[in-house]
Design an enzyme around this catalytic site. Structure first.
Site, short mmCIF file in Angstrom:
data_model
loop_
_atom_site.label_atom_id
_atom_site.label_comp_id
_atom_site.label_asym_id
_atom_site.label_seq_id
_atom_site.Cartn_x
_atom_site.Cartn_y
_atom_site.Cartn_z
N ASN A 30 -0.05 -3.98 11.28
CA ASN A 30 -0.33 -5.13 10.42
C ASN A 30 -1.69 -5.71 10.81
OD1 ASN A 30 0.02 -7.49 12.32
ND2 ASN A 30 2.04 -6.54 12.55
N ARG A 31 -2.15 -6.68 10.05
CA ARG A 31 -3.52 -7.14 10.18
C ARG A 31 -3.72 -8.26 11.21
NH1 ARG A 31 -6.38 -4.69 6.22
NH2 ARG A 31 -5.22 -4.13 4.33
#
Ligand code: C5P
Length: 229
Positions: A30-31
């Site tokens: 994920n970011r």
């Protein structure tokens, strides 16, 4: 000023994303940048706490004055947190869970790189739930840290959802973060925090992540040595 309000306190902080391998070269990620969690670890250390930061893969340098443990998956993150929790006989004083832990891992990730076979359908990826690290540590029977703080990114009914999360996870404080598109904070350098606890809500102005970290560390210091004015 050499007196530090969190001197002698031990803290655990999680930060960053987790990586969930599909095979030795592919992963689900994920970011999360880890900016907020790393800043919190550093801010607690600046107030004198003995901090262990358990971090997923990030490009940030390990914060100064903090013991950093690098992990990859959610399961590794939980195991590392439990090792920190059990390293001494007395419970930790503070635990702050700022990591963006993947909700699911890959069931039986492949030991070898999955190969493309011409004409064959793409492989199916089966997901399995990851452990909830915050809930596991907050609900530990004998070694629960004195103060357990979680985060909640919400796009609506921020405070109601945070209250529900507080109860469900068994933590003491939730830093609820308004990430609705209108807030303009998603992926940015600033955060608008509502600190939700059993006594009420403290709404902070929009601050950059370093200032959020300092304010949270100050608030934690107040919790441990309440001002009696
Ligand atoms: O349930 P949700 O993911 O919204 O909860 C967010 C909070 O719980 C954050 O503090 C996050 O670090 C923590 N968390 C965790 N382990 C998980 C999922 C979330 O520690 N598997």
């Amino acid at each position: 000023q050499s007196w530090k309000p969190l001197a002698g306190r031990r803290a655990l902080v999680t930060s960053g994303p987790t990586h969930e391998p599909i095979d030795p070269v592919r992963l689900i990620a994920n970011r999360s940048s880890g900016k907020q969690g790393h800043a919190i670890a550093r801010a607690l250390a600046e107030l004198g706490a003995e901090v262990t930061l358990v971090s997923g893969p990030v490009t940030l340098p390990p914060p100064i004055g903090v013991t950093t443990v690098a992990v990859e998956t959610a399961r590794e993150m939980l195991a590392a947190c439990q090792r920190v929790q059990m390293a001494e006989t007395a419970p930790l004083d503070i635990a702050v869970f700022a990591a963006a832990v993947a909700d699911w891992g890959v069931d039986g990730s492949a030991p070898q790189k999955l190969k493309k076979t011409p004409g064959a359908p793409p492989p199916a990826i089966h997901l399995v739930p990851n452990p909830d690290i915050l809930a596991t540590i907050a609900q530990s029977a004998t070694l629960r840290p004195a103060l357990v703080v979680g985060f909640a990114a919400e796009t609506e009914q921020v405070i109601d959802h945070a209250r529900a999360k507080l109860a469900r996870k068994g933590c003491d404080w939730i830093c609820a973060n308004d990430v609705s598109p209108a807030s303009g904070t998603f992926g940015g350098d600033s955060n608008t925090i509502h600190l939700v606890h059993h006594e009420g809500v403290e709404s902070w102005p929009t601050l950059d992540k370093t200032a959020v970290a300092r304010r949270l560390a100050d608030r934690i210091a107040t919790r441990f040595s309440p001002v009696t004015a």
